[in-house]
Design a protein around this motif. Structure first.
Motif, PDB file in Angstrom:
ATOM      1  N   UNK A 175       0.834  -1.203   0.000  1.00 56.30           N
ATOM      2  CA  UNK A 175       0.000   0.000   0.000  1.00 56.30           C
ATOM      3  C   UNK A 175       0.870   1.255   0.000  1.00 56.30           C
ATOM      4  N   UNK A 176       0.306   2.336  -0.546  1.00 54.57           N
ATOM      5  CA  UNK A 176       1.000   3.603  -0.548  1.00 54.57           C
ATOM      6  C   UNK A 176       1.184   4.122   0.872  1.00 54.57           C
ATOM      7  N   UNK A 177       2.203   4.970   1.053  1.00 56.32           N
ATOM      8  CA  UNK A 177       2.419   5.638   2.331  1.00 56.32           C
ATOM      9  C   UNK A 177       1.563   6.900   2.352  1.00 56.32           C
ATOM     10  N   UNK A 178       0.703   7.023   3.355  1.00 61.22           N
ATOM     11  CA  UNK A 178      -0.167   8.188   3.467  1.00 61.22           C
ATOM     12  C   UNK A 178       0.342   9.075   4.588  1.00 61.22           C
ATOM     13  N   UNK A 179       0.640  10.326   4.250  1.00 64.84           N
ATOM     14  CA  UNK A 179       1.199  11.281   5.201  1.00 64.84           C
ATOM     15  C   UNK A 179       0.183  12.399   5.398  1.00 64.84           C
ATOM     16  N   UNK A 180      -0.276  12.573   6.647  1.00 65.03           N
ATOM     17  CA  UNK A 180      -1.163  13.691   6.964  1.00 65.03           C
ATOM     18  C   UNK A 180      -0.300  14.869   7.394  1.00 65.03           C
ATOM     19  N   UNK A 181      -0.449  15.949   6.683  1.00 66.89           N
ATOM     20  CA  UNK A 181       0.449  17.086   6.882  1.00 66.89           C
ATOM     21  C   UNK A 181      -0.257  18.249   7.563  1.00 66.89           C
ATOM     22  N   UNK A 182       0.424  18.854   8.538  1.00 69.89           N
ATOM     23  CA  UNK A 182      -0.057  20.086   9.161  1.00 69.89           C
ATOM     24  C   UNK A 182       0.607  21.317   8.548  1.00 69.89           C
ATOM     25  N   UNK A 183       1.697  21.075   7.821  1.00 68.95           N
ATOM     26  CA  UNK A 183       2.389  22.164   7.115  1.00 68.95           C
ATOM     27  C   UNK A 183       2.921  21.573   5.811  1.00 68.95           C
ATOM     28  N   UNK A 184       2.144  21.701   4.753  1.00 67.17           N
ATOM     29  CA  UNK A 184       2.445  20.993   3.515  1.00 67.17           C
ATOM     30  C   UNK A 184       3.792  21.423   2.935  1.00 67.17           C
ATOM     31  N   UNK A 192     -10.541   7.464   4.782  1.00 65.02           N
ATOM     32  CA  UNK A 192      -9.344   6.771   4.314  1.00 65.02           C
ATOM     33  C   UNK A 192      -9.170   5.444   5.051  1.00 65.02           C
ATOM     34  N   UNK A 193      -9.442   5.430   6.359  1.00 68.96           N
ATOM     35  CA  UNK A 193      -9.281   4.183   7.113  1.00 68.96           C
ATOM     36  C   UNK A 193     -10.248   3.112   6.626  1.00 68.96           C
ATOM     37  N   UNK A 194     -11.473   3.516   6.276  1.00 66.70           N
ATOM     38  CA  UNK A 194     -12.458   2.554   5.755  1.00 66.70           C
ATOM     39  C   UNK A 194     -12.002   2.026   4.397  1.00 66.70           C
ATOM     40  N   UNK A 195     -11.624   2.923   3.497  1.00 66.33           N
ATOM     41  CA  UNK A 195     -11.220   2.479   2.167  1.00 66.33           C
ATOM     42  C   UNK A 195      -9.947   1.642   2.235  1.00 66.33           C
ATOM     43  N   UNK A 196      -9.007   2.048   3.068  1.00 68.90           N
ATOM     44  CA  UNK A 196      -7.733   1.322   3.182  1.00 68.90           C
ATOM     45  C   UNK A 196      -7.966  -0.109   3.662  1.00 68.90           C
ATOM     46  N   UNK A 197      -8.843  -0.264   4.639  1.00 68.52           N
ATOM     47  CA  UNK A 197      -9.146  -1.600   5.172  1.00 68.52           C
ATOM     48  C   UNK A 197      -9.733  -2.511   4.090  1.00 68.52           C
ATOM     49  N   UNK A 198     -10.582  -1.959   3.244  1.00 63.05           N
ATOM     50  CA  UNK A 198     -11.191  -2.739   2.161  1.00 63.05           C
ATOM     51  C   UNK A 198     -10.158  -3.075   1.093  1.00 63.05           C
ATOM     52  N   UNK A 199      -9.379  -2.076   0.678  1.00 59.59           N
ATOM     53  CA  UNK A 199      -8.413  -2.262  -0.405  1.00 59.59           C
ATOM     54  C   UNK A 199      -7.316  -3.248  -0.012  1.00 59.59           C
ATOM     55  N   UNK A 200      -6.885  -3.211   1.237  1.00 60.00           N
ATOM     56  CA  UNK A 200      -5.837  -4.135   1.674  1.00 60.00           C
ATOM     57  C   UNK A 200      -6.294  -5.588   1.589  1.00 60.00           C
ATOM     58  N   UNK A 201      -7.590  -5.822   1.748  1.00 57.42           N
ATOM     59  CA  UNK A 201      -8.122  -7.182   1.650  1.00 57.42           C
ATOM     60  C   UNK A 201      -8.297  -7.623   0.202  1.00 57.42           C
ATOM     61  N   UNK A 202      -8.413  -6.661  -0.713  1.00 55.94           N
ATOM     62  CA  UNK A 202      -8.694  -6.987  -2.115  1.00 55.94           C
ATOM     63  C   UNK A 202      -8.109  -5.905  -3.027  1.00 55.94           C
ATOM     64  N   UNK A 203      -6.781  -5.896  -3.210  1.00 54.03           N
ATOM     65  CA  UNK A 203      -6.130  -4.799  -3.946  1.00 54.03           C
ATOM     66  C   UNK A 203      -6.592  -4.652  -5.394  1.00 54.03           C
ATOM     67  N   UNK A 204      -6.898  -5.751  -6.090  1.00 54.23           N
ATOM     68  CA  UNK A 204      -7.194  -5.696  -7.529  1.00 54.23           C
ATOM     69  C   UNK A 204      -8.686  -5.771  -7.851  1.00 54.23           C
ATOM     70  N   UNK A 237     -15.181  -4.340  -4.568  1.00 53.33           N
ATOM     71  CA  UNK A 237     -16.307  -3.902  -5.403  1.00 53.33           C
ATOM     72  C   UNK A 237     -17.345  -3.111  -4.618  1.00 53.33           C
ATOM     73  N   UNK A 238     -17.397  -3.306  -3.276  1.00 55.82           N
ATOM     74  CA  UNK A 238     -18.401  -2.560  -2.507  1.00 55.82           C
ATOM     75  C   UNK A 238     -18.144  -1.058  -2.563  1.00 55.82           C
ATOM     76  N   UNK A 239     -16.896  -0.658  -2.838  1.00 55.57           N
ATOM     77  CA  UNK A 239     -16.583   0.764  -2.950  1.00 55.57           C
ATOM     78  C   UNK A 239     -17.264   1.398  -4.159  1.00 55.57           C
ATOM     79  N   UNK A 240     -17.867   0.561  -4.991  1.00 53.07           N
ATOM     80  CA  UNK A 240     -18.558   1.060  -6.179  1.00 53.07           C
ATOM     81  C   UNK A 240     -20.060   1.236  -5.965  1.00 53.07           C
ATOM     82  N   UNK A 241     -20.519   1.129  -4.721  1.00 58.24           N
ATOM     83  CA  UNK A 241     -21.934   1.420  -4.471  1.00 58.24           C
ATOM     84  C   UNK A 241     -22.262   2.822  -4.991  1.00 58.24           C
TER      85      UNK A 241
END
Length: 345
Positions: free
Chosen positions: A1-10, A204-216, A222-226
């Motif tokens: 998975x990509x590295x996600x950085x939350x920035x307070x000073x971009x 992001x936490x919801x999507x990340x949890x789903x994608x990690x279980x099924x990357x392709x 597919x539920x992300x396509x509701x």
């Protein structure tokens, strides 16, 4: 998975991140809006010899022709395989800039700095890259992860309210498919006044949890396509017209229609369906759908990437917060869902 950085000073965080890397050349891809409103925020963090490319803003330019210009720019500037691309913009920039980077010389590194709510809560996770083709949404593309995604809610200040509202549709969707408590925590009245940082992190936490279980996207992802089968059909149909819809506006229509399909196909309780529809309608209102458009819109559902062997496969809700996938739906049922949308007042 990509590295996600939350920035307070971009500006500081980007400069620090780039200082840790070894690249031969750096390029920044923007659209015509982010070149004006967002690039100046990070410009001081970039090396003096950074190359820049900007394309006209809008989904209508997310196509092969723009890719050709990007690839030509990279070629003319002498980018090699050790180069790094920064995609600074919304979903169009991230999708298309990432696609161009992933395919140039069989792939160069890239990072995404999303500047819209839509790209922060949705496109920032999962490595889906691509472009529209002959009016079909995201028809050509690849799965490739960026090296990093740097997210700063500072950029939300640059957004018109309509763009902010468009991104909010994906946050609502995340609650509908995976977490009813999250859905109920999202504001409907006064939706503009809430903690966007909290929403971005939760989505992001919801999507990340789903994608990690099924990357392709072979199963659970597919539920992300509701809302997207019908939503993408509306978005594609009106893409080059005066009735043009932003992505989230089209997905809002799709979620109402697919909530109705969930009710008639998957046992979604009528009360939950009405709660979902009421919330979405309160934020997005309703559009008029000319009767003569409906059949053509419906046929665009056949281009959805979840379909198999001519079967229209939908992701639909069993309950609020519980979504299932590969639910076969026929054209009569799709027509009925659009007719239901038309009855709303």
């Amino acid at each position: 998975m990509e590295s996600i950085i939350f920035s307070n000073n971009i500006a500081e965080d980007l400069k620090s991140y780039l200082g840790q890397l070894h690249f031969s050349q750096l390029g920044v891809i923007t659209d015509s809006h982010t070149a004006i409103h967002c690039l100046p925020v990070i410009e001081g963090s970039l090396p003096a010899n950074t190359k820049k490319f900007s394309f006209p803003a809008g989904e209508a330019n997310k196509n092969l022709e723009t890719c050709v210009h990007i690839w030509q720019w990279m070629t003319d500037e002498g980018f090699d395989r050790k180069s790094l691309i920064i995609n600074l913009g919304g979903g169009v920039t991230g999708d298309m800039g990432g696609f161009c980077a992933a395919t140039y010389k069989r792939g160069v590194s890239f990072i995404n700095i999303p500047t819209s709510l839509l790209s922060m809560v949705d496109a920032s996770v999962g490595g889906k890259l691509g472009i529209d083709f002959n009016g079909f949404k995201n028809h050509i593309g690849v799965f490739t992860q960026p090296d990093a995604v740097i997210i700063s809610d500072f950029f939300l200040k640059t957004l018109p309210e309509r763009e902010l509202r468009s991104g909010y549709a994906e946050a609502l969707k995340h609650g509908l498919i995976r977490n009813s408590n999250y859905f109920h925590s999202l504001k409907i009245e006064g939706w503009q006044t809430q903690s966007w940082r909290e929403i971005i992190e939760k989505s992001i936490s919801i999507k990340k949890e789903v994608v990690e279980k099924d990357p392709k996207e072979s199963s659970l992802r597919k539920i992300l396509n509701f809302g997207h089968t019908i939503g993408h059909a509306f978005e594609s149909f009106y893409l080059d017209s005066e009735r043009h819809l932003l992505h989230g506006e089209a997905i809002a229509i799709g979620m109402i229609c697919e909530a109705y399909l969930s009710y008639i196909k998957c046992g979604l309780h009528r009360g939950e369906m009405e709660e979902i529809v009421g919330a979405i309608q309160s934020v997005y209102g309703l559009i008029e759908i000319p009767q003569e458009d409906i059949e053509d819109i419906m046929m665009l559902c056949y281009q959805d990437k979840k379909n198999e062997r001519g079967t229209l496969n939908f992701s639909l809700l069993r309950h609020l917060g519980n979504c299932d996938y590969n639910i076969a739906v026929n054209l009569d049922e799709i027509r009925a869902s659009i007719q239901y949308y038309q009855t709303l007042k």
